[in-house]
Each structure stands twice: as structure tokens, then as C-alpha cells.
Design an enzyme around this catalytic site. Structure first.
Site, PDB file in Angstrom:
ATOM      1  CD  GLU A 160      -8.668  -0.826   0.669  1.00  0.00           C
ATOM      2  OE1 GLU A 160      -7.793  -1.289  -0.099  1.00  0.00           O
ATOM      3  OE2 GLU A 160      -8.484  -0.698   1.894  1.00  0.00           O
TER       4      GLU A 160
ATOM      5  CE  LYS B 188      -7.151  -1.725   6.928  1.00  0.00           C
ATOM      6  NZ  LYS B 188      -7.338  -0.263   6.866  1.00  0.00           N
TER       7      LYS B 188
ATOM      8  N   GLY C 139      -3.828  -3.702   6.683  1.00  0.00           N
ATOM      9  CA  GLY C 139      -2.898  -3.342   7.749  1.00  0.00           C
ATOM     10  C   GLY C 139      -3.179  -1.932   8.216  1.00  0.00           C
TER      11      GLY C 139
ATOM     12  CB  SER D  89      -0.895  -0.020   1.242  1.00  0.00           C
ATOM     13  OG  SER D  89      -1.612   1.189   1.346  1.00  0.00           O
TER      14      SER D  89
ATOM     15  CG  ASP E 294      -7.778   2.509   0.500  1.00  0.00           C
ATOM     16  OD1 ASP E 294      -8.950   2.931   0.575  1.00  0.00           O
ATOM     17  OD2 ASP E 294      -7.165   2.022   1.477  1.00  0.00           O
TER      18      ASP E 294
ATOM     19  CE  LYS F  96      -3.987   4.080   1.843  1.00  0.00           C
ATOM     20  NZ  LYS F  96      -5.161   3.561   2.529  1.00  0.00           N
TER      21      LYS F  96
ATOM     22  CG  ASP G 191     -10.427  -0.568   5.061  1.00  0.00           C
ATOM     23  OD1 ASP G 191     -10.776  -0.834   6.211  1.00  0.00           O
ATOM     24  OD2 ASP G 191      -9.288  -0.103   4.813  1.00  0.00           O
TER      25      ASP G 191
ATOM     26  CE  LYS H 217      -4.740   0.149   0.372  1.00  0.00           C
ATOM     27  NZ  LYS H 217      -5.320  -0.638   1.487  1.00  0.00           N
TER      28      LYS H 217
HETATM   29  O1  OSB Z   1      -7.095   2.117   4.427  1.00  0.00           O
HETATM   30  O2  OSB Z   1      -5.977   0.355   4.326  1.00  0.00           O
HETATM   31  C1  OSB Z   1      -6.110   1.486   4.749  1.00  0.00           C
HETATM   32  C2  OSB Z   1      -3.009   2.539   6.732  1.00  0.00           C
HETATM   33  C3  OSB Z   1      -3.601   3.210   7.792  1.00  0.00           C
HETATM   34  C4  OSB Z   1      -4.960   3.346   7.827  1.00  0.00           C
HETATM   35  C5  OSB Z   1      -5.754   2.806   6.806  1.00  0.00           C
HETATM   36  C6  OSB Z   1      -5.173   2.107   5.756  1.00  0.00           C
HETATM   37  C7  OSB Z   1      -3.768   2.012   5.706  1.00  0.00           C
HETATM   38  C8  OSB Z   1      -3.056   1.373   4.612  1.00  0.00           C
HETATM   39  C9  OSB Z   1      -1.666   0.855   4.881  1.00  0.00           C
HETATM   40  O3  OSB Z   1      -3.474   1.308   3.475  1.00  0.00           O
HETATM   41  C10 OSB Z   1      -1.626  -0.588   5.159  1.00  0.00           C
HETATM   42  C11 OSB Z   1      -0.299  -0.984   5.762  1.00  0.00           C
HETATM   43  O4  OSB Z   1       0.684  -1.011   5.025  1.00  0.00           O
HETATM   44  O5  OSB Z   1      -0.269  -1.289   6.973  1.00  0.00           O
HETATM   45 MG    MG Z   2      -8.286   0.928   3.138  1.00  0.00          MG
END
Ligand code: OSB
Ligand code: MG
Length: 361
Positions: A207, A256, A284, A130, A182, A157, A232, A155
Site C-alpha cells: 500500500e 476512505k 480507516g 492494520s 503499508d 506498517k 491510498d 497489514k
Molecule cells: O494509511 O491506512 C492508513 C491510520 C491512520 C492514518 C492512515 C492509515 C491508518 C491505518 C489504520 O492504517 C486503519 C485503522 O485501523 O483505522
Molecule cells: Mg494506508
């Protein structure tokens, strides 16, 4: 029996930016249970600010100390514990921290690695990456690096106004390779034309484009775009998953354990989703090595069919609080084979990054 809660603050190698904010440190609550010669550890996935969910480190510390600790009794099984706290509304992340602590404790006392104690394990987790928000150049470069270092899916953002150019450039940089976006709830159903315009990039899924409470609009969006929807923030329980899948709001779920109240609920969601033909993967929350071990154990389960966001520790921190960080090989991470999460705490490092600690029992 002893139970200690502490707050750690760990600087991140690269600050992580999403549509809701920028993280430079992982500020996490770590719980340590000692009983009968067994030491178990867990992490609460809350952060300093209530941006991803309404819970934050302060509310979680309060709910744990003032409402949940008394229910630990003589260390019930995780599911029993969750039943006993059902009168406390919400606060899944606080509950999950204790639920997972009980999984670690019980699997350690049964002398079994957590990933096997949980159910049928594949023996490894499939790993995606991510990538936080940054300039188009930087994100594209990091996406290509990730592809080249063996990750199985990238992925990125996105947020309103920062999607087209970014997705288009990343797609042309990494070519025909699994890519997802995402939005962390940044869009509304009125943004449908923008979201539909991402269809041409062949994303494996999009996402959480819309608000966390809005599975109805996600269903509407899903009917009108080609890209599959992954939820999510919207999925807090097996019931949420069932309803979202049944009304057509998602084809994929990011599980999660922290968000859904622990590993028991995570397994229920995975089973239900797979029964209904929905794909699942493990997300995560930038966890330290303590929380990461739970994600990796879950992600190794046979029910999990898509690569997750469980990158190796070294991607997040120069030095983690565990002595046995995960390594990725060929897009796979093997969970620890020693009992429980198998995490070996680096006590010296742990003390160094501790802001405060408190005995709860
Ligand atoms: O939306 O998945 C998410 C990190 C913090 C809060 C929300 C998200 C995320 C990530 C990172 O996308 C996931 C990771 O590498 O731990
Ligand atoms: Mg997410």
C-alpha cells in the site's frame, strides 16, 4: 435546525505508529445535526497534525464553519451538497464530514439503515487488521494474535530501513495467511531494489509505497515488481482512480470516505474500479464509533471485495462514545440495522472526552 461541532480527545489503547508519526489519542471533530426530530452525527477524519494529508483539525474546523455550513441550506441530498461546494478547492475531509452527516440524516428520515440506503449490501463487512509500527517481536506477536482472533488479513506498517527483517519475521510467524504492507508514502522510485526484495514474501499488495502525487512512478514501480500496488493517499476522486488504473499504477484501492469527499464519491470509485478489474476495500483513520459506522456501512457494500481496516471499536478505545460498538465474528462485522448509521451516542462519555464545542447553526 441546529448544528453543533465539538472536538473530542480519546486515549488509544495502543499508540498507533506509522512512517509519518505516532498517535496516542484520537482527536476528532464530531458534528451533530438536529432537525425535525432527527439527530444525525458524523466525524471528520482529520487529525491534530497534517501528516497523512495537508488537512488537519484546525483547517477542517475553519473550512466547515466559514465556508461549508452556509451551503447546508435545507439539507440537500449528499451529492447535491458536494456539487454546491465544488468551488471550494480540495479539503475533502472537511467536505466529507458534512456529506456523511447528510447521508445519516437522509437515511434516518427514510427510516432505513445506511448500509442498505447506500446500495446493494452484503449484510456484513470483511475485516482485516492494520498493525502499527513497533519492535519486530511485538508486531509479529500482534500479527499472530490477529490471525488467531479471526481477522481475514494482516497489514503491517513499514518505512525505509524497517521493512525486510519485519516482513520476513511476520511472514514466518503467520505462515501462509493474507499479509500486506503499508508505507504511507515513505519510499521513492530510487528505492526500487528494496521494494522489489519484498516480492519473495507473497504479499497480497503493497500500500502506497511512493508519494501521494506520484501515480506515474507508481506505474513504473508496478511494472518492475511482482507485488500488486494498492493506492491510498494518491486517490482523492473517481477521476484519480480512473487515471491510476488506466496507467497501471494500481491493482487495488483503499477507499476512505473521508479522504475522497464522502460516501457518494466512495461508491463511484468502487464502481469504476470494479468495472476495470481493480480490487477495492475500505480503510480507516482510527475513527471513533461515530466515523467507524460509516466505514462499516460502506465496507458491507457488494462492490467491496477485499477485507478492510475496520476493526471493532474495542481494539482502539477502552471506552468509545457510542453505546453500541461493533463486534467481530469470524472476520465479519455486521453494520447496524437501525436507521442511518444506527449509532447510539453515549452522551455522558461524549461530554467527558469533549475539549470544546461550538454551535454552527
Ligand atoms: O494509511 O491506512 C492508513 C491510520 C491512520 C492514518 C492512515 C492509515 C491508518 C491505518 C489504520 O492504517 C486503519 C485503522 O485501523 O483505522
Ligand atoms: Mg494506508
Amino acid at each position: 435546525m441546529k448544528l453543533q461541532m465539538r472536538m473530542v480527545s480519546m486515549p488509544m489503547i495502543t499508540p498507533f505508529e506509522t512512517s509519518f508519526g505516532r498517535e496516542t489519542h484520537r482527536n476528532a471533530l464530531i458534528l451533530t445535526l438536529q432537525h425535525d426530530g432527527i439527530i444525525a452525527n458524523s466525524e471528520c477524519v482529520t487529525d491534530r497534525d497534517p501528516h497523512y494529508s495537508y488537512e488537519d483539525n484546525t483547517t477542517a474546523a475553519h473550512i466547515i464553519s466559514d465556508h461549508l455550513v452556509t451551503r447546508l441550506g435545507n439539507l440537500p441530498e449528499p451529492e447535491e451538497f458536494m456539487e454546491s461546494v465544488s468551488d471550494v478547492k480540495g479539503h475533502n475531509m472537511a467536505k466529507a464530514a458534512l456529506e456523511m452527516l447528510l447521508w445519516d440524516y437522509h437515511s434516518r428520515s427514510e427510516n432505513m439503515p445506511l448500509h442498505r440506503y447506500l446500495g446493494k449490501s452484503r449484510g456484513y463487512a470483511l475485516v482485516g487488521v492494520s498493525i502499527g509500527m513497533d519492535s519486530v517481536d511485538n508486531v509479529s506477536k500482534r500479527a499472530l494474535d490477529a490471525k488467531n482472533s479471526g481477522y481475514l488479513r494482516v497489514k503491517i506498517k513499514i518505512k525505509k530501513g524497517r521493512e525486510k527483517e519485519l516482513v520476513s519475521r511476520v511472514r514466518s510467524t503467520i505462515g501462509d495467511f493474507p499479509l500486506s504492507v503499508d508505507a504511507n508514502t515513505d519510499y521513492r522510485i530510487t528505492d526500487i531494489d528494496t521494494l522489489k526484495s519484498l516480492d519473495e514474501y507473497g504479499l497480497v499488495y503493497m500500500e502506497q509505497p511512493l508519494e501521494h502525487t506520484d501515480i506515474v512512478d507508481h506505474a513504473e514501480l508496478a511494472r518492475r515488481i511482482r507485488t500488486p500496488i494498492c493506492l491510498d493517499e494518491s486517490i482523492l476522486s473517481e477521476e484519480d482512480a480512473r487515471k491510476a488504473i488506466d496507467i497501471g499504477a494500481c491493482k487495488v484501492i483503499n477507499i476512505k470516505p473521508g479522504r475522497v469527499g464522502g460516501l457518494s464519491e466512495s461508491m463511484k470509485i468502487a464502481k469504476k474500479a470494479r468495472e476495470k478489474g481493480c480490487h477495492v476495500w475500505v480503510g480507516g483513520m482510527l475513527e471513533t464509533g461515530v466515523g467507524r459506522a460509516y466505514n462499516v456501512a460502506l465496507a458491507s457494500n457488494d462492490l467491496i471485495d477485499y477485507p478492510g481496516d475496520t476493526s471493532p471499536n474495542s481494539r482502539y478505545f477502552h471506552r468509545d462514545i457510542v453505546k453500541n460498538p461493533f463486534k467481530m465474528e469470524g472476520g465479519r462485522i455486521r453494520p447496524n440495522e437501525n436507521p442511518g448509521t444506527g449509532v447510539e451516542i453515549d452522551l455522558e462519555e461524549l461530554e467527558k472526552v469533549t475539549l470544546w464545542k461550538k454551535d454552527l447553526i
